[in-house]
Design a protein around this motif. Structure first.
Motif, short mmCIF file in Angstrom:
data_model
loop_
_atom_site.label_atom_id
_atom_site.label_comp_id
_atom_site.label_asym_id
_atom_site.label_seq_id
_atom_site.Cartn_x
_atom_site.Cartn_y
_atom_site.Cartn_z
N LYS A 91 59.93 84.45 39.82
CA LYS A 91 59.98 85.02 41.17
C LYS A 91 58.80 85.95 41.43
CE LYS A 91 64.09 86.68 40.73
NZ LYS A 91 65.38 87.33 41.00
N ARG A 92 58.39 86.70 40.43
CA ARG A 92 57.20 87.56 40.59
C ARG A 92 55.93 86.73 40.69
NH1 ARG A 92 59.61 90.46 36.50
NH2 ARG A 92 58.13 89.63 34.98
N ALA A 93 55.85 85.68 39.87
CA ALA A 93 54.65 84.85 39.83
C ALA A 93 54.49 84.00 41.08
CB ALA A 93 54.68 83.96 38.59
N ALA A 94 55.60 83.60 41.70
CA ALA A 94 55.56 82.73 42.88
C ALA A 94 56.58 83.21 43.90
CB ALA A 94 55.82 81.28 42.47
N PRO A 95 56.26 84.27 44.63
CA PRO A 95 57.20 84.76 45.63
C PRO A 95 57.43 83.74 46.73
CG PRO A 95 55.17 86.07 45.63
CD PRO A 95 55.03 85.04 44.56
N GLY A 96 58.54 83.92 47.43
CA GLY A 96 58.89 83.01 48.51
C GLY A 96 58.25 83.42 49.83
N MET A 97 58.86 82.96 50.91
CA MET A 97 58.36 83.25 52.26
C MET A 97 58.21 84.75 52.46
SD MET A 97 58.10 80.37 54.16
CE MET A 97 58.35 80.94 55.81
N LEU A 98 57.13 85.13 53.08
CA LEU A 98 56.83 86.53 53.41
C LEU A 98 56.85 87.43 52.18
CD1 LEU A 98 58.97 86.77 56.67
CD2 LEU A 98 56.54 86.23 56.47
N GLY A 99 56.59 86.85 51.01
CA GLY A 99 56.49 87.64 49.79
C GLY A 99 57.81 88.02 49.16
N THR A 100 58.92 87.50 49.68
CA THR A 100 60.22 87.84 49.08
C THR A 100 60.33 87.20 47.70
OG1 THR A 100 61.28 85.92 50.09
CG2 THR A 100 61.37 87.99 51.32
N GLN A 101 60.99 87.90 46.81
CA GLN A 101 61.11 87.37 45.45
C GLN A 101 62.45 86.70 45.21
OE1 GLN A 101 60.04 89.89 42.21
NE2 GLN A 101 58.05 90.39 43.08
N ALA A 102 63.50 87.14 45.84
CA ALA A 102 64.82 86.61 45.55
C ALA A 102 64.88 85.10 45.76
CB ALA A 102 65.88 87.29 46.42
N VAL A 103 65.61 84.44 44.89
CA VAL A 103 65.94 83.03 45.09
C VAL A 103 67.00 83.02 46.20
CG1 VAL A 103 67.05 81.01 44.04
CG2 VAL A 103 65.37 82.35 42.74
N LYS A 104 66.76 82.22 47.23
CA LYS A 104 67.65 82.24 48.40
C LYS A 104 68.86 81.33 48.29
CE LYS A 104 65.00 84.98 50.82
NZ LYS A 104 65.21 86.39 50.63
N TRP A 105 68.76 80.26 47.48
CA TRP A 105 69.88 79.32 47.40
C TRP A 105 69.69 78.41 46.20
CZ3 TRP A 105 74.24 80.15 49.71
CH2 TRP A 105 75.21 79.15 49.78
N ASN A 106 70.69 77.59 45.95
CA ASN A 106 70.63 76.60 44.89
C ASN A 106 69.47 75.62 45.13
OD1 ASN A 106 73.17 77.48 43.72
ND2 ASN A 106 74.15 76.51 45.47
N PHE A 107 68.95 75.08 44.06
CA PHE A 107 67.90 74.07 44.07
C PHE A 107 66.55 74.60 44.54
CE2 PHE A 107 71.76 71.74 43.53
CZ PHE A 107 71.42 70.82 42.55
N THR A 108 66.31 75.90 44.30
CA THR A 108 64.94 76.42 44.40
C THR A 108 64.23 75.92 43.15
OG1 THR A 108 65.64 78.36 45.66
CG2 THR A 108 63.54 78.52 44.46
N LYS A 109 62.98 75.50 43.33
CA LYS A 109 62.25 74.85 42.23
C LYS A 109 60.95 75.59 41.95
CE LYS A 109 63.93 70.85 44.63
NZ LYS A 109 64.43 71.72 45.68
#
Length: 164
Positions: A114-132
């Motif tokens: 999560k730190r190495a590849a943040p999500g949308m807008l820099g968020t780190q949390a995994v938002k749901w199942n099947f995040t890859k």
């Protein structure tokens, strides 16, 4: 994306209780996915299995991490999860022990991903199942994919990583 490899020795545990040292995956392309048996995205297990069958001999390792943090969609124990994945989707890629991906109990692998590849807008949390998360042969994170990104759509990125 961070170009740092995982910073410390790490040993993963499979559903069967076998150890899988993260270091043993160096030189392989690794697709890490948090999974759930009762999710709308659960049919992606079949596509993940297809990727495994298509690319394993070239060095792809798919790792499934069952997680019950999203809507309680993975309530079973290790035996139930393994049987479900194999029976319904023919899963033969490694399934890891049930894992937390967010919060204070987050598995160290997911904390790093999560730190190495943040999500949308820099968020780190995994938002749901099947995040890859796709990790290259050098152990560095290449990219994070959203739950709705179909595994078969990752084939181009996987091919590029395998060819590197």
């Amino acid at each position: 994306m961070s170009r740092d490899t995982f910073p410390a020795p790490l040993t993963l545990q499979t559903l069967e209780g076998e150890e899988l040292p993260w270091d043993s995956l160096h030189g392989k392309v690794v697709l890490v996915v948090n999974t759930a048996s009762a999710c709308g995205f659960t049919p992606q297990l079949g596509e993940l299995q297809a990727l495994h069958e298509q690319y394993a001999d070239r060095g792809l390792v798919v790792l499934g991490f069952p997680c019950n943090q999203f809507g309680g969609q993975e309530p079973g124990d290790a035996a139930e999860i393994g049987a479900f994945c194999e029976r319904n989707y023919g899963v033969s890629f490694p399934m890891m022990e049930k894992t937390e991906v967010n919060g204070p109990g987050a598995h160290p692998l997911f904390a790093w991903l999560k730190r190495a590849a943040p999500g949308m807008l820099g968020t780190q949390a995994v938002k749901w199942n099947f995040t890859k998360f796709l990790v290259g042969k050098d152990g560095r994170v290449i990219r994070r994919y959203a739950p709705q990104d179909a595994p078969k759509a990752l084939a181009g990125d996987i091919e590029a990583a395998l060819g590197a």
